[in-house]
Design an enzyme around this catalytic site. Structure first.
Site, short mmCIF file in Angstrom:
data_model
loop_
_atom_site.label_atom_id
_atom_site.label_comp_id
_atom_site.label_asym_id
_atom_site.label_seq_id
_atom_site.Cartn_x
_atom_site.Cartn_y
_atom_site.Cartn_z
CG ASP A 68 -1.97 1.12 1.08
OD1 ASP A 68 -2.96 0.89 0.35
OD2 ASP A 68 -1.78 2.21 1.65
C1 LIG Z 1 2.84 8.72 -5.75
C2 LIG Z 1 2.54 7.69 -6.79
C3 LIG Z 1 1.62 6.68 -6.56
N1 LIG Z 1 1.36 5.75 -7.52
C4 LIG Z 1 0.39 4.66 -7.28
C5 LIG Z 1 0.95 3.41 -6.61
C6 LIG Z 1 -0.30 2.69 -6.15
O1 LIG Z 1 -0.71 1.79 -7.21
C7 LIG Z 1 -1.33 3.81 -5.99
C8 LIG Z 1 -1.77 3.94 -4.57
O2 LIG Z 1 -2.85 3.10 -4.33
P1 LIG Z 1 -2.79 1.78 -3.46
O3 LIG Z 1 -4.06 1.72 -2.67
O4 LIG Z 1 -1.50 1.67 -2.71
O5 LIG Z 1 -2.79 0.59 -4.54
P2 LIG Z 1 -3.80 0.29 -5.72
O6 LIG Z 1 -5.22 0.67 -5.37
O7 LIG Z 1 -3.23 0.87 -6.99
O8 LIG Z 1 -3.70 -1.29 -5.87
P3 LIG Z 1 -4.08 -2.43 -4.77
O9 LIG Z 1 -4.81 -1.79 -3.61
O10 LIG Z 1 -4.94 -3.42 -5.51
O11 LIG Z 1 -2.75 -3.02 -4.35
O12 LIG Z 1 -0.68 5.02 -6.42
C9 LIG Z 1 1.99 5.80 -8.76
O13 LIG Z 1 1.75 4.95 -9.64
N2 LIG Z 1 2.91 6.79 -8.98
C10 LIG Z 1 3.21 7.75 -8.09
O14 LIG Z 1 4.06 8.62 -8.37
#
Ligand SMILES: Cc1cn([C@H]2C[C@H](O)[C@@H](COP(=O)(O)OP(=O)(O)OP(=O)(O)O)O2)c(=O)[nH]c1=O
Length: 200
Positions: A72
């Protein structure tokens, strides 16, 4: 270890884990992402555990030994935790706050391993500091129109179109994208889980 399961629907995490060369399948957790915690590291650690455990519950009848990986990511800015935006207005508010300043990105990872029939969680988190150049409201509105911020913590993707506004980072880049894969491989080695034998 016969089977590795990534408990995430994030295409970025899938791509990052694939870089290790291990064979894995994806089972998306379907639990709520909620905690009352206020510390960002504790929050991502707990949420990564919740995701891994929710997938373990669904795989309860699997006979194969298994490693489940949950993760997460949140952004922390001036003591507040920022998750994904609720709508475009929220994304604009968040990005206006973050531009020109430095913030922290935390990713928590849980490795859930079945030992003598009992699931055991190994959890850690990584922090990366990110700083943006000043960005105008017009530029932010244009960026938000691309739709890129909507599924991302902190309302931006460092790996995508927002990359042009990044002044610098301190820490692991992959941690910002959603999975600190270097730390993950290191932790697996410490746990004596030999991923070499599981590579394609
Ligand atoms: C800050 C930042 C975040 N992110 C993404 C990473 C995570 O996928 C998302 C945060 O949400 P999360 O809730 O961590 O993950 P998710 O909903 O994508 O997937 P799951 O819960 O099924 O594991 O933001 C980027 O892709 N690039 C960035 O620069």
């Amino acid at each position: 270890m016969e089977k590795i399961v990534l408990a995430s629907g994030s295409p970025r995490r899938k791509e990052l884990l694939a870089r290790t060369g291990v064979v894995f399948s994806v089972v998306v957790s379907n639990g709520e992402e909620n905690t009352n915690l206020t510390d960002p590291a504790e929050t991502v650690e707990k949420l990564s555990q919740d995701k891994a455990i929710s997938v373990a519950d669904r795989l309860e009848n699997e006979s194969e030994p298994c490693l489940i990986i949950g993760a997460d990511t949140v952004v922390a800015f001036e003591g507040k935790i920022l998750g994904k935006p609720s709508d475009e207005e929220d994304a604009l508010d968040t990005l206006l706050k973050l531009q020109g300043k430095s913030h922290q990105v935390y990713t928590g990872v849980t490795l859930l391993v079945k030992e003598q029939g009992i699931w055991k969680p190994y959890t850690f988190s990584e922090r990366t500091d990110v700083e943006f150049y000043p960005v105008s409201r017009e530029e932010l509105l244009e960026y938000i129109k691309t739709g890129e911020p909507m599924d991302k913590a902190g309302s931006y993707g460092i790996q995508g179109k927002f990359g042009i506004y990044v002044k610098g980072i301190c820490g692991d880049y992959n941690n910002v994208v959603g999975l600190p894969v270097g730390r993950l491989v290191y932790e697996l080695k410490k746990m004596k889980i030999n991923i070499r034998g599981m590579r394609k």
